[in-house]
Design an enzyme around this catalytic site. Sequence first.
Site, PDB file in Angstrom:
ATOM      1  N   SER A  70      -9.525 -10.117  -2.888  1.00  0.00           N
ATOM      2  CA  SER A  70      -8.176 -10.280  -2.364  1.00  0.00           C
ATOM      3  C   SER A  70      -7.784 -11.751  -2.321  1.00  0.00           C
ATOM      4  CB  SER A  70      -8.078  -9.608  -0.991  1.00  0.00           C
ATOM      5  OG  SER A  70      -8.355  -8.233  -1.097  1.00  0.00           O
ATOM      6  N   LYS A 101      15.175  -3.230  13.562  1.00  0.00           N
ATOM      7  CA  LYS A 101      14.619  -4.302  14.380  1.00  0.00           C
ATOM      8  C   LYS A 101      13.294  -3.847  14.994  1.00  0.00           C
ATOM      9  CE  LYS A 101      14.336  -8.178  16.624  1.00  0.00           C
ATOM     10  NZ  LYS A 101      13.982  -9.405  15.898  1.00  0.00           N
TER      11      LYS A 101
END
Length: 325
Positions: free
Chosen positions: A124, A176
């Site tokens: 990664s 949100k």
Amino acid sequence: MTIRADEVIDRRRLRRRLSFWRAATLVLALLAIFGASVWLAGDEFGGTAANHIAKVKIEGTITEDDELIARLERIRKSSAVKGVVLSIDSPGGTTAGGEAIFDEVRRVAAEKPVVAQVGTLAASAGYMIATATDHIVARQSSIVGSIGVLLQYPDLSGLMDKLGIKLEEVKSSPLKAEPSPFKPTSDEARAMVRNMIMDSYDWFIGLVVERRPLTRAEVTKLADGSIFTGRQALGNKLVDALGGEREAIDWLASKGVDPDLRVIEWKPQRSGSSWLLSNSLAKAVARWLGLPEYDAGLIRELGGERIFLDGLLSLWHPDNGLWGN
């Protein structure tokens, strides 16, 4: 027995002399330790070390590391450093952390030859950093790859129902603070996160395409999260050679670096007074002074810093838990 006044005065003088020499010995010992540290560390502490090959270890979970960035900058500016070996053993970490280190390694590589030597693992973001060098050497049994990005978070809504806990919220818009671990993820929130993940994934693939002798189609085929042995990675052109530090130095020699130069590890500078001491010596001094021997490195070795990761991750086999915000 009566002690005369002149004998008392002589004893006091002797005590003062002994105290002076004890203090002087301690100061000289500390100066000797400081001098040895500067001599061993060379340019890392602003000294004038002889020409050498700098070695930098990148281990454990990768985050935005200001100290490592500054260390690489000092290596770039050091006239004594003729080549650099990045020793990588990392499962990855945050994409932002990997990006910051990648960019700094590229700055170093623009002025000095830099080679990556993979130990057990470069996955990664760890592999992302390896691609910033101009040559990657891996062991035959090293683990390489896991190209991708993820964001994980728990769904605690079922547990909250069992405990009788209800979430109340007032927010400016539906997306949100989404996704939230306190309620099931909506389709809109999932789509938003996926768009963000895929954008970072596309960026990661672009880095590999830019740095490796592979087409975008070839990288995309490999970038399904798969991991490879060093032997497989060589066949897939994810690394350039098999071996260890000796092979890494051989590559530096092909770029004009004297292979007989000493390899000096540039270690992290320590804060406070312990920066001039080795770890074991610092502990000994702490014991002598009656201070605790806390070592933050132990927490890192146990993987404790993973608990505090924030943001998008490029990490092989992260622990379960909240990853992202």
